[in-house]
Design a protein around this motif. Structure first.
Motif, PDB file in Angstrom:
ATOM      1  N   GLY A  51      23.956 -22.429  25.229  1.00  0.00           N
ATOM      2  CA  GLY A  51      23.375 -22.222  23.898  1.00  0.00           C
ATOM      3  C   GLY A  51      23.223 -20.741  23.598  1.00  0.00           C
ATOM      4  N   VAL A  52      22.787 -19.980  24.616  1.00  0.00           N
ATOM      5  CA  VAL A  52      22.625 -18.528  24.430  1.00  0.00           C
ATOM      6  C   VAL A  52      23.997 -17.916  24.129  1.00  0.00           C
ATOM      7  CG1 VAL A  52      21.875 -16.384  25.524  1.00  0.00           C
ATOM      8  CG2 VAL A  52      20.659 -18.517  26.025  1.00  0.00           C
ATOM      9  N   ARG A  53      24.997 -18.351  24.881  1.00  0.00           N
ATOM     10  CA  ARG A  53      26.360 -17.819  24.698  1.00  0.00           C
ATOM     11  C   ARG A  53      26.882 -18.128  23.300  1.00  0.00           C
ATOM     12  NH1 ARG A  53      28.048 -19.789  29.699  1.00  0.00           N
ATOM     13  NH2 ARG A  53      29.048 -21.553  28.681  1.00  0.00           N
ATOM     14  N   ASP A  54      26.688 -19.378  22.856  1.00  0.00           N
ATOM     15  CA  ASP A  54      27.186 -19.756  21.525  1.00  0.00           C
ATOM     16  C   ASP A  54      26.471 -18.973  20.427  1.00  0.00           C
ATOM     17  OD1 ASP A  54      29.197 -21.480  22.279  1.00  0.00           O
ATOM     18  OD2 ASP A  54      27.917 -23.252  22.275  1.00  0.00           O
ATOM     19  N   LEU A  55      25.161 -18.756  20.609  1.00  0.00           N
ATOM     20  CA  LEU A  55      24.427 -17.980  19.590  1.00  0.00           C
ATOM     21  C   LEU A  55      25.002 -16.568  19.477  1.00  0.00           C
ATOM     22  CD1 LEU A  55      20.578 -18.588  19.775  1.00  0.00           C
ATOM     23  CD2 LEU A  55      22.138 -19.101  17.906  1.00  0.00           C
ATOM     24  N   ARG A  56      25.286 -15.966  20.625  1.00  0.00           N
ATOM     25  CA  ARG A  56      25.860 -14.610  20.599  1.00  0.00           C
ATOM     26  C   ARG A  56      27.223 -14.642  19.913  1.00  0.00           C
ATOM     27  NH1 ARG A  56      22.962 -10.866  23.225  1.00  0.00           N
ATOM     28  NH2 ARG A  56      21.598 -11.504  24.919  1.00  0.00           N
ATOM     29  N   ALA A  57      28.013 -15.658  20.238  1.00  0.00           N
ATOM     30  CA  ALA A  57      29.353 -15.752  19.629  1.00  0.00           C
ATOM     31  C   ALA A  57      29.261 -15.936  18.114  1.00  0.00           C
ATOM     32  CB  ALA A  57      30.123 -16.908  20.257  1.00  0.00           C
ATOM     33  N   LEU A  58      28.160 -16.509  17.654  1.00  0.00           N
ATOM     34  CA  LEU A  58      27.984 -16.715  16.210  1.00  0.00           C
ATOM     35  C   LEU A  58      27.366 -15.488  15.539  1.00  0.00           C
ATOM     36  CD1 LEU A  58      26.712 -20.406  16.378  1.00  0.00           C
ATOM     37  CD2 LEU A  58      28.810 -19.651  15.241  1.00  0.00           C
ATOM     38  N   GLY A  59      27.219 -14.418  16.289  1.00  0.00           N
ATOM     39  CA  GLY A  59      26.737 -13.164  15.702  1.00  0.00           C
ATOM     40  C   GLY A  59      25.229 -13.019  15.689  1.00  0.00           C
ATOM     41  N   PHE A  60      24.518 -13.836  16.509  1.00  0.00           N
ATOM     42  CA  PHE A  60      23.056 -13.725  16.558  1.00  0.00           C
ATOM     43  C   PHE A  60      22.590 -12.876  17.752  1.00  0.00           C
ATOM     44  CE2 PHE A  60      23.395 -17.775  14.132  1.00  0.00           C
ATOM     45  CZ  PHE A  60      22.585 -17.461  13.053  1.00  0.00           C
ATOM     46  N   GLY A  61      23.482 -12.031  18.282  1.00  0.00           N
ATOM     47  CA  GLY A  61      23.132 -11.233  19.465  1.00  0.00           C
ATOM     48  C   GLY A  61      21.875 -10.407  19.249  1.00  0.00           C
ATOM     49  N   ASP A  62      21.727  -9.814  18.038  1.00  0.00           N
ATOM     50  CA  ASP A  62      20.535  -8.982  17.788  1.00  0.00           C
ATOM     51  C   ASP A  62      19.271  -9.833  17.783  1.00  0.00           C
ATOM     52  OD1 ASP A  62      21.517 -10.242  15.541  1.00  0.00           O
ATOM     53  OD2 ASP A  62      20.740  -8.752  14.137  1.00  0.00           O
ATOM     54  N   VAL A  63      19.374 -11.076  17.288  1.00  0.00           N
ATOM     55  CA  VAL A  63      18.202 -11.966  17.286  1.00  0.00           C
ATOM     56  C   VAL A  63      17.822 -12.308  18.731  1.00  0.00           C
ATOM     57  CG1 VAL A  63      17.320 -14.235  16.598  1.00  0.00           C
ATOM     58  CG2 VAL A  63      18.781 -12.945  15.037  1.00  0.00           C
ATOM     59  N   VAL A  64      18.837 -12.685  19.528  1.00  0.00           N
ATOM     60  CA  VAL A  64      18.571 -13.059  20.930  1.00  0.00           C
ATOM     61  C   VAL A  64      17.931 -11.878  21.663  1.00  0.00           C
ATOM     62  CG1 VAL A  64      19.665 -13.738  23.112  1.00  0.00           C
ATOM     63  CG2 VAL A  64      20.454 -14.748  20.961  1.00  0.00           C
ATOM     64  N   ASP A  65      18.481 -10.671  21.445  1.00  0.00           N
ATOM     65  CA  ASP A  65      17.926  -9.493  22.136  1.00  0.00           C
ATOM     66  C   ASP A  65      16.520  -9.162  21.645  1.00  0.00           C
ATOM     67  OD1 ASP A  65      20.231  -9.267  23.615  1.00  0.00           O
ATOM     68  OD2 ASP A  65      21.203  -7.920  22.181  1.00  0.00           O
ATOM     69  N   GLY A  66      16.213  -9.555  20.406  1.00  0.00           N
ATOM     70  CA  GLY A  66      14.895  -9.245  19.840  1.00  0.00           C
ATOM     71  C   GLY A  66      13.812 -10.251  20.225  1.00  0.00           C
ATOM     72  N   TRP A  67      14.214 -11.421  20.750  1.00  0.00           N
ATOM     73  CA  TRP A  67      13.216 -12.425  21.141  1.00  0.00           C
ATOM     74  C   TRP A  67      12.399 -11.929  22.329  1.00  0.00           C
ATOM     75  CZ3 TRP A  67      17.215 -16.970  21.475  1.00  0.00           C
ATOM     76  CH2 TRP A  67      17.291 -17.622  20.241  1.00  0.00           C
ATOM     77  N   ALA A  68      11.094 -12.198  22.331  1.00  0.00           N
ATOM     78  CA  ALA A  68      10.279 -11.918  23.527  1.00  0.00           C
ATOM     79  C   ALA A  68      10.380 -13.158  24.411  1.00  0.00           C
ATOM     80  CB  ALA A  68       8.845 -11.648  23.112  1.00  0.00           C
ATOM     81  N   ALA A  69      11.605 -13.427  24.884  1.00  0.00           N
ATOM     82  CA  ALA A  69      11.848 -14.693  25.592  1.00  0.00           C
ATOM     83  C   ALA A  69      11.679 -14.536  27.094  1.00  0.00           C
ATOM     84  CB  ALA A  69      13.262 -15.181  25.292  1.00  0.00           C
ATOM     85  N   HIS A  70      11.468 -15.656  27.747  1.00  0.00           N
ATOM     86  CA  HIS A  70      11.266 -15.688  29.189  1.00  0.00           C
ATOM     87  C   HIS A  70      12.571 -16.158  29.848  1.00  0.00           C
ATOM     88  CE1 HIS A  70       8.405 -15.758  32.466  1.00  0.00           C
ATOM     89  NE2 HIS A  70       9.059 -16.792  32.937  1.00  0.00           N
TER      90      HIS A  70
END
Ligand SMILES: Cc1cc2nc3c(=O)[nH]c(=O)nc-3n(C[C@H](O)[C@H](O)[C@H](O)COP(=O)(O)OP(=O)(O)OC[C@H]3O[C@@H](n4cnc5c(N)ncnc54)[C@H](O)[C@@H]3O)c2cc1C
Length: 469
Positions: A51-70
């Motif tokens: 899911g993380v990989r697909d999100l990045r492929a869809l251009g959401f890399g900045d969102v993923v990097d901005g999450w305070a995720a664990h």
């Protein structure tokens, strides 16, 4: 009357991912979202690596990097009796992540609203599909007390598992309510494996837990239908599968009523995922018990499959939707079958399922490769039904080994018959999947010349849209 190339009903994980995917293809998108309050929802908070990989492929890399995720490195499965915890790791070097549902989903909507060609309309609800054929759709939606009509080349129903739009389209569905999920938050120090999703199996009820914020973990307890928070307060013995510190933290959290969230766990399966110029994605297409935590990864996978299909058959929406349906089906079939098989294995109390649990314990203890293969299936990294059936048979073989072992924890040989019977559905699923794949391969071969014409550029999406209106 307004016109757009695509209307997407729903601004959850699936709707946002599809909006990004189609804006990348240059389509104009109108995303309508009815506005469920994600701060109050009990829903997806753990995202597996695909899911993380697909999100990045869809251009959401900045969102993923901005999450305070664990970070999440796999599952830690705690068996109740005998009390033992086994770790199922993801493949080397890959991590998933977990974070609170609203913190995960709202930035996706915000990000997609800034994409070229995407208009987001919140508090807007699709109320009727007036016309749907291979040439396009006409639908109505309400926004701030006003009814609007819009004409589109494509309608994407991303409106969740109960999908009102699926019903408006007249698509038949299979629905079964399975159980009730109760969610509370506790101190994450109560978790034994901080960088893993926890599964508590074999007790009176099944439970899940993972960190969702620094210092905060979500615990979800799967209760029989009709149960409430009061049920759990009155019957604390239901939580015996949890370690004592976590059990006590859940008990205290139950006293703070506003902190308790509830959701129903359901199977919702659509009979078909496309009709005319409308297509279903995410939970609207298929939803199963959340114990594998694969729902959101599946949404993002759908978005990419739809993007790839529309790109492959430009100007030929019906062919693209048919291709999308075939492309997503094997992974969906495996995901839904796995969730059902695991839910039985983790939660049911009969002899056959007790023996199967002991088989899982024995298999994962004795085979690190088996533990990794199981995690690959759980996380949707491995989509093949035949691999699931193969793994299931290995677990059954280990269940027999556990039964015959001198310490006798595997249960009596009386469990043999129900154990063998339980392997029927995965094996039947494998045969059905193989037959279907051959059928769809033949079907594609026969129709290939038409696809090739469309691919060669006889009609671009924009031209086709203009001429089809
Ligand atoms: C208890 C629980 C725990 C879960 N845990 C996990 C997990 O850890 N990991 C994971 O990956 N998945 C998990 N899931 C599943 C995950 O939450 C879903 O797969 C995911 O939210 C589905 O996204 P979606 O966009 O398809 O639908 P939704 O998230 O349901 O969004 C649908 C959207 O459509 C809108 N809408 C509805 N009707 C209309 C209409 N008529 N017009 C316009 N808009 C409309 C709604 O307002 C909403 O915003 C869990 C689910 C549950 C119930």
């Amino acid at each position: 009357m307004g016109d757009t190339e695509v209307v997407i009903a729903g601004g959850g994980p699936a709707g946002c991912a599809v909006a990004a995917a189609l804006s990348d293809l240059g389509w104009s998108v109108l995303l309508l979202d009815a506005g469920v309050d994600r701060h109050k929802q009990l829903a997806g908070e753990l995202l597996h690596p695909p899911g993380v990989r697909d999100l990045r492929a869809l251009g959401f890399g900045d969102v993923v990097d901005g999450w305070a995720a664990h970070p999440v490195r796999g599952f830690a499965v705690r068996f109740h009796a005998p009390a033992r915890t086994l770790v199922l790791p993801y493949g080397r070097g890959v991590t998933g992540l977990s974070l609170e549902h609203a913190a995960l989903t709202l930035p996706l909507l915000e990000s997609v609203s800034r994409r070229r060609g995407v208009t987001v309309c919140t508090r807007a609800r699709v109320t009727a599909v007036e016309h749907n054929c291979e040439r396009g759709v006409r639908l109505r939606y309400s926004h701030e007390g006003t009814e609007h009509t819009v004409h589109a080349r494509l309608l994407v129903a991303a409106d969740g598992r109960a999908s009102p739009v699926r019903r408006m389209l007249g698509i038949a569905e299979h629905h079964q309510r399975l159980s009730t999920m109760l969610g509370v938050t506790v101190d994450s120090a109560c978790l034994t494996h901080p960088e893993h999703g926890h599964q508590f199996v074999g007790g009176a009820v099944h439970a899940l837990a993972y960190t969702i914020q620094p210092g905060v973990a979500r615990v979800m307890v799967d209760l029989p239908l009709g149960s409430t928070a009061q049920t759990l307060k009155e019957q604390p013995e239901l939580l015996l599968a949890l370690p004592s510190r976590l059990r006590e933290a859940v008990r205290q959290a139950l006293e703070q009523r506003p902190a308790v969230r509830m959701a129903s766990n359901d199977d919702w399966l659509a009979e078909t995922v496309w009709m005319g110029s409308a297509v279903l994605v995410g939970d609207a297409a298929a939803c199963c018990h959340p114990l594998t935590a694969s729902g959101m990864a599946s949404c993002f996978h759908d978005a990419r499959a739809l993007q790839e299909s529309l790109d492959r058959y430009p100007g030929h929406v019906a062919r693209a939707l048919e291709h999308y349906a075939h492309a997503r089906r094997p992974a969906q079939r495996t995901r839904v079958a796995l969730a059902s098989a695991l839910y039985s294995a983790f939660a049911r109390q009969d002899e056959g399922m007790h023996a199967l649990r002991m088989g899982l314990l024995h298999y994962w203890e004795h085979s690190p490769g088996g533990a990794r293969a199981s995690m690959a299936l759980l996380s949707s990294e491995e989509p093949r039904m035949r691999v699931m059936a193969r793994e299931y048979l290995r677990v059954v073989a280990h269940a027999f080994a556990a039964m015959l072992s001198p310490n006798g924890t595997g249960g009596s040989l009386r469990s043999a018959a129900p154990l063998l019977r339980s392997a029927g559905p995965p094996l039947r699923g494998t045969v059905a999947s193989a037959v279907e794949q051959v059928g769809s391969w033949l079907h594609r071969r026969v129709r290939r010349p038409v696809y090739t014409l469309a691919r060669a550029g006889w009609a671009s999406p924009r031209r086709a849209f203009a001429s089809n209106r």
